[in-house]
Scaffold this active site. Structure first.
Site, mmCIF file in Angstrom:
data_model
loop_
_atom_site.group_PDB
_atom_site.id
_atom_site.type_symbol
_atom_site.label_atom_id
_atom_site.label_comp_id
_atom_site.label_asym_id
_atom_site.label_seq_id
_atom_site.Cartn_x
_atom_site.Cartn_y
_atom_site.Cartn_z
ATOM 1 N N VAL A 12 7.813 42.786 46.817
ATOM 2 C CA VAL A 12 6.407 42.734 47.241
ATOM 3 C C VAL A 12 6.094 41.423 47.954
ATOM 4 C CG1 VAL A 12 4.041 42.607 46.364
ATOM 5 C CG2 VAL A 12 5.571 44.378 45.563
ATOM 6 N N LYS A 205 -4.517 50.585 40.060
ATOM 7 C CA LYS A 205 -3.066 50.522 40.284
ATOM 8 C C LYS A 205 -2.307 51.310 39.206
ATOM 9 C CE LYS A 205 0.958 49.420 41.613
ATOM 10 N NZ LYS A 205 1.570 49.980 42.803
ATOM 11 N N ASN A 209 -0.120 54.899 39.771
ATOM 12 C CA ASN A 209 1.300 55.075 39.455
ATOM 13 C C ASN A 209 1.500 56.137 38.371
ATOM 14 O OD1 ASN A 209 2.303 53.379 41.353
ATOM 15 N ND2 ASN A 209 3.108 51.845 39.961
ATOM 16 N N ALA A 253 11.284 68.176 42.669
ATOM 17 C CA ALA A 253 11.902 68.201 41.336
ATOM 18 C C ALA A 253 13.279 67.552 41.436
ATOM 19 C CB ALA A 253 12.033 69.635 40.862
ATOM 20 N N CYS A 261 9.057 50.287 38.874
ATOM 21 C CA CYS A 261 7.604 50.354 38.662
ATOM 22 C C CYS A 261 7.119 51.503 37.790
ATOM 23 C CB CYS A 261 6.906 50.355 40.001
ATOM 24 S SG CYS A 261 7.124 48.726 40.767
ATOM 25 N N LYS A 264 7.960 51.099 33.983
ATOM 26 C CA LYS A 264 7.283 49.998 33.285
ATOM 27 C C LYS A 264 5.763 50.174 33.319
ATOM 28 C CE LYS A 264 6.773 46.398 36.824
ATOM 29 N NZ LYS A 264 5.325 46.429 36.958
ATOM 30 N N LYS A 322 16.428 55.405 44.224
ATOM 31 C CA LYS A 322 15.968 56.254 45.324
ATOM 32 C C LYS A 322 16.709 55.808 46.576
ATOM 33 C CE LYS A 322 12.067 55.206 47.421
ATOM 34 N NZ LYS A 322 10.686 54.924 47.745
HETATM 35 P P1 NAD Z 1 10.913 41.078 42.090
HETATM 36 O O1 NAD Z 1 11.520 40.964 40.765
HETATM 37 O O2 NAD Z 1 11.648 41.718 43.207
HETATM 38 O O3 NAD Z 1 10.490 39.627 42.598
HETATM 39 C C1 NAD Z 1 9.759 38.723 41.823
HETATM 40 C C2 NAD Z 1 10.059 37.305 42.339
HETATM 41 O O4 NAD Z 1 9.185 36.384 41.680
HETATM 42 C C3 NAD Z 1 11.483 36.834 42.034
HETATM 43 O O5 NAD Z 1 12.106 36.388 43.228
HETATM 44 C C4 NAD Z 1 11.284 35.663 41.050
HETATM 45 O O6 NAD Z 1 12.242 34.637 41.171
HETATM 46 C C5 NAD Z 1 9.905 35.173 41.443
HETATM 47 N N1 NAD Z 1 9.212 34.371 40.417
HETATM 48 C C6 NAD Z 1 9.161 34.588 39.082
HETATM 49 N N2 NAD Z 1 8.403 33.648 38.502
HETATM 50 C C7 NAD Z 1 7.956 32.828 39.485
HETATM 51 C C8 NAD Z 1 7.116 31.694 39.521
HETATM 52 N N3 NAD Z 1 6.567 31.198 38.408
HETATM 53 N N4 NAD Z 1 6.870 31.100 40.708
HETATM 54 C C9 NAD Z 1 7.424 31.578 41.838
HETATM 55 N N5 NAD Z 1 8.212 32.670 41.879
HETATM 56 C C10 NAD Z 1 8.478 33.289 40.707
HETATM 57 O O7 NAD Z 1 9.524 41.802 41.851
HETATM 58 P P2 NAD Z 1 8.811 42.913 42.774
HETATM 59 O O8 NAD Z 1 9.546 44.184 42.699
HETATM 60 O O9 NAD Z 1 8.504 42.316 44.107
HETATM 61 O O10 NAD Z 1 7.449 43.111 41.964
HETATM 62 C C11 NAD Z 1 6.477 42.094 41.916
HETATM 63 C C12 NAD Z 1 5.201 42.698 41.354
HETATM 64 O O11 NAD Z 1 4.687 43.673 42.266
HETATM 65 C C13 NAD Z 1 5.380 43.450 40.021
HETATM 66 O O12 NAD Z 1 4.229 43.277 39.254
HETATM 67 C C14 NAD Z 1 5.499 44.894 40.447
HETATM 68 O O13 NAD Z 1 5.085 45.785 39.461
HETATM 69 C C15 NAD Z 1 4.558 44.952 41.634
HETATM 70 N N6 NAD Z 1 4.876 45.987 42.621
HETATM 71 C C16 NAD Z 1 6.175 46.204 42.991
HETATM 72 C C17 NAD Z 1 6.475 47.161 43.972
HETATM 73 C C18 NAD Z 1 7.889 47.465 44.368
HETATM 74 O O14 NAD Z 1 8.089 48.411 45.108
HETATM 75 N N7 NAD Z 1 8.885 46.721 43.923
HETATM 76 C C19 NAD Z 1 5.423 47.872 44.584
HETATM 77 C C20 NAD Z 1 4.103 47.594 44.195
HETATM 78 C C21 NAD Z 1 3.839 46.639 43.208
HETATM 79 C C1 UGA Z 2 6.224 53.648 43.530
HETATM 80 C C2 UGA Z 2 4.923 54.138 44.198
HETATM 81 O O1 UGA Z 2 5.212 55.272 45.027
HETATM 82 C C3 UGA Z 2 4.289 53.043 45.046
HETATM 83 O O2 UGA Z 2 3.047 53.486 45.571
HETATM 84 C C4 UGA Z 2 4.053 51.824 44.155
HETATM 85 O O3 UGA Z 2 3.533 50.747 44.906
HETATM 86 C C5 UGA Z 2 5.361 51.401 43.516
HETATM 87 O O4 UGA Z 2 5.918 52.508 42.752
HETATM 88 C C6 UGA Z 2 5.137 50.270 42.567
HETATM 89 O O5 UGA Z 2 4.107 50.163 41.948
HETATM 90 O O6 UGA Z 2 6.066 49.502 42.481
HETATM 91 P P1 UGA Z 2 8.733 53.259 44.320
HETATM 92 O O7 UGA Z 2 9.011 53.134 42.868
HETATM 93 O O8 UGA Z 2 9.256 52.230 45.235
HETATM 94 O O9 UGA Z 2 7.145 53.329 44.558
HETATM 95 O O10 UGA Z 2 9.322 54.645 44.848
HETATM 96 P P2 UGA Z 2 8.831 56.166 44.862
HETATM 97 O O11 UGA Z 2 9.103 56.713 46.193
HETATM 98 O O12 UGA Z 2 7.467 56.306 44.334
HETATM 99 O O13 UGA Z 2 9.857 56.834 43.842
HETATM 100 C C7 UGA Z 2 9.812 56.557 42.455
HETATM 101 C C8 UGA Z 2 10.736 57.482 41.711
HETATM 102 O O14 UGA Z 2 10.230 58.807 41.707
HETATM 103 C C9 UGA Z 2 12.140 57.565 42.299
HETATM 104 O O15 UGA Z 2 13.093 57.569 41.261
HETATM 105 C C10 UGA Z 2 12.157 58.899 43.025
HETATM 106 O O16 UGA Z 2 13.428 59.469 43.087
HETATM 107 C C11 UGA Z 2 11.229 59.716 42.145
HETATM 108 N N1 UGA Z 2 10.563 60.831 42.853
HETATM 109 C C12 UGA Z 2 9.667 60.583 43.824
HETATM 110 C C13 UGA Z 2 10.855 62.132 42.481
HETATM 111 O O17 UGA Z 2 11.678 62.387 41.571
HETATM 112 N N2 UGA Z 2 10.203 63.168 43.120
HETATM 113 C C14 UGA Z 2 9.288 62.942 44.084
HETATM 114 O O18 UGA Z 2 8.726 63.940 44.617
HETATM 115 C C15 UGA Z 2 9.011 61.621 44.459
#
Ligand code: NAD
Ligand code: UGA
Length: 443
Positions: A12, A205, A209, A253, A261, A264, A322
């Site tokens: 992110v 949010k 999800n 399916a 995400c 958790k 995925k």
């Molecule tokens: P990530 O684990 O990929 O990255 C987190 C980063 O934060 C790491 O590089 C870590 O070293 C850094 N970090 C930790 N503590 C820190 C600190 N005190 N100061 C500076 N950097 C620090 O995480 P992510 O997947 O990008 O997710 C981040 C947040 O966004 C989570 O809450 C997640 O739920 C949310 N989110 C993730 C996605 C996604 O697709 N991955 C989508 C939407 C929302």
């Molecule tokens: C998901 C949400 O789609 C995002 O909007 C959100 O920001 C993100 O979580 C987050 O909060 O981190 P992501 O986990 O990256 O995104 O991927 P998705 O495409 O949503 O897939 C999630 C899981 O669902 C995968 O394992 C995928 O295989 C599964 N899935 C998805 C299915 O089994 N069937 C579907 O029709 C769609």
């Protein structure tokens, strides 16, 4: 042009930072992981995300995007500080906020001018207020600041496109003026911007999800019923999705949802609800169905192999949770591989990009160089991740090298008639008449 700091360069943070820079802002991205920052300064990405490297490179060259480990450097001119650190699950399912706390404390220590702190991490309802308290308590003399919630909705694998083309931007704050300033940043995205209170934004949010996860668990439950009754879930999902009230998205399916995400966040929502004295029945069912669904390929392969997997060579096509990502967090492949190993099978796997990350989680799984090496001498293949590469395999070549041409399609990507005609013993998920394990086909 605005001055922005982004804390955390994961999926992110890095995508948001690079994208805000691409929109013409000056962005300093910060991480406490020194190796990540060092690599980024050399142009090496910490994650696999299509298109990311190009956007980063373009904006670094243009002098709009910088990387640092120093809060003083990141916050020096920043009007906005986005927190995008991880919020993983604790042992009991609640969100672990230690990284958010550290980030808030570090911002408090380093800020020397008014700033808007924006929470982009997915955080429990009430965290925005908590972050404000942390800053206030740590720096009673702090310059003026406001906290705004701006949850992120991007998906891995299409993160840049999702960030740049969101369905909506949600902003929550007790400080309307601050929320409007954050809205200004998002105007170039030309999308609906909703401003609400902090807690409501945080809840939107989790609710989003959980709803998407529920949609998938729902269709997986329907898939299992389809299998028992001889209907085809792919057709059922298509027919359902034509109803605008239902919509076609997230009705594929398969072997269940995974990733960093959904698992958790659904758990954390249940935890929050229970802490508040509620019993979130539907959310628990959504999780239970998902846990069961990961067992589906094991049940199927066992049936086709006569009940025992001992000594059988099983190949996993795909490991990432995925396609288009190297992220292995909560990937169904991990549970599937361990279940197979517990059944004393020999497990092999191939994934176009996730094998390096997978090796650490699955030390007993042998990694193959390509899908054909994976198939050689195998008793069965299980398709786990629907990478495009797997949609165009030379299936005849695969069939000819396998010990037994057994194919379990965990993502319903193949045409059941075609693969059967080619001589495969084929089972998919929920494709009763067309494809699966209704008893008559097996016996
Ligand atoms: P990530 O684990 O990929 O990255 C987190 C980063 O934060 C790491 O590089 C870590 O070293 C850094 N970090 C930790 N503590 C820190 C600190 N005190 N100061 C500076 N950097 C620090 O995480 P992510 O997947 O990008 O997710 C981040 C947040 O966004 C989570 O809450 C997640 O739920 C949310 N989110 C993730 C996605 C996604 O697709 N991955 C989508 C939407 C929302
Ligand atoms: C998901 C949400 O789609 C995002 O909007 C959100 O920001 C993100 O979580 C987050 O909060 O981190 P992501 O986990 O990256 O995104 O991927 P998705 O495409 O949503 O897939 C999630 C899981 O669902 C995968 O394992 C995928 O295989 C599964 N899935 C998805 C299915 O089994 N069937 C579907 O029709 C769609």
């Amino acid at each position: 042009m605005k001055n922005i700091a982004v804390i955390g360069v994961g999926y992110v943070g890095l995508v948001s930072g690079a994208s805000f820079a691409d929109l013409g802002n000056r962005v300093v991205c910060l991480d406490i992981n020194e190796a990540r920052i060092e690599n980024l300064n050399k142009g090496i990405m910490p994650i696999y995300e299509p298109g990311l490297e190009e956007v980063v490179e373009r904006n670094v060259k243009a002098g709009r995007l910088f990387f640092t480990t120093s809060y003083a450097v990141a916050l020096k001119d920043a009007e906005y500080a986005f927190i995008a650190v991880g919020t993983p699950s604790d042992v009991d399912g609640q969100a672990d906020l230690r990284y958010v706390r550290m980030a808030a404390e570090s911002i408090a220590d380093a800020m020397d001018h008014p700033i808007i702190i924006i929470n982009k991490s997915t955080v429990p309802v009430g965290t925005g207020d908590w972050v404000a308290d942390i800053v206030r308590n740590r720096r009673p003399d702090a310059p003026e600041f406001a906290v705004v919630s701006c949850p992120e909705f991007l998906r891995e694998g299409s993160a840049i496109t999702d960030f740049m083309n969101p369905d909506r931007v949600i902003l929550g704050s007790t400080n309307r003026e601050a929320a409007e300033k954050v809205a200004q940043l998002h105007l170039p995205l030309r999308t609906t911007i909703m401003i609400t209170d902090l807690r409501t934004a945080e809840m939107i949010k989790y609710a989003s999800n959980a709803f998407l996860a529920a949609k998938i668990s729902f269709i997986n439950e329907i898939a299992n019923i389809c299998e028992a009754l001889g209907a085809d879930v792919k057709e059922v999902a298509y027919g359902m999705g034509l109803d605008k009230r239902i919509g076609p998205a997230f009705l594929d399916a398969g072997i269940g949802w995974g990733g960093s995400c959904f698992p958790k966040d659904v758990k954390a929502l249940a935890y929050m609800a229970e802490l508040a004295g509620r019993h979130p029945q539907l959310i628990h069912a959504v999780m239970d169905i998902n846990t069961d669904q990961r067992k589906a390929p094991i049940r199927k392969v066992k049936k086709l192999l006569g009940g025992s997997l001992e000594g059988k060579i099983i190949g996993l096509l795909g490991l990432a949770f995925k396609p288009n990502t190297d992220d292995m967090r909560e990937a169904p492949s991990v549970d599937i591989a361990w279940d197979l190993l517990r059944e004393r099978a020999k497990v092999r796997a191939y994934d176009p990009v996730a094998m390096d990350n997978a090796r650490r989680l699955l030390p007993e799984v042998e990694m193959a160089d390509n899908p054909y090496a994976l198939a050689e001498g195998a008793d069965a293949l299980i398709l786990v991740t629907e990478w495009n590469e797997f949609k165009n395999l030379d299936l005849a070549r695969i069939r000819d090298t396998m010990k037994q041409p057994i194919l379990i399609d965990g993502r319903n990507i193949y045409d059941p008639h075609l693969v059967r005609e080619m001589g495969f013993l084929y089972m998919a998920i929920g494709r009763g008449y067309n494809g699966v394990g209704i008893e008559e086909i097996i016996e």
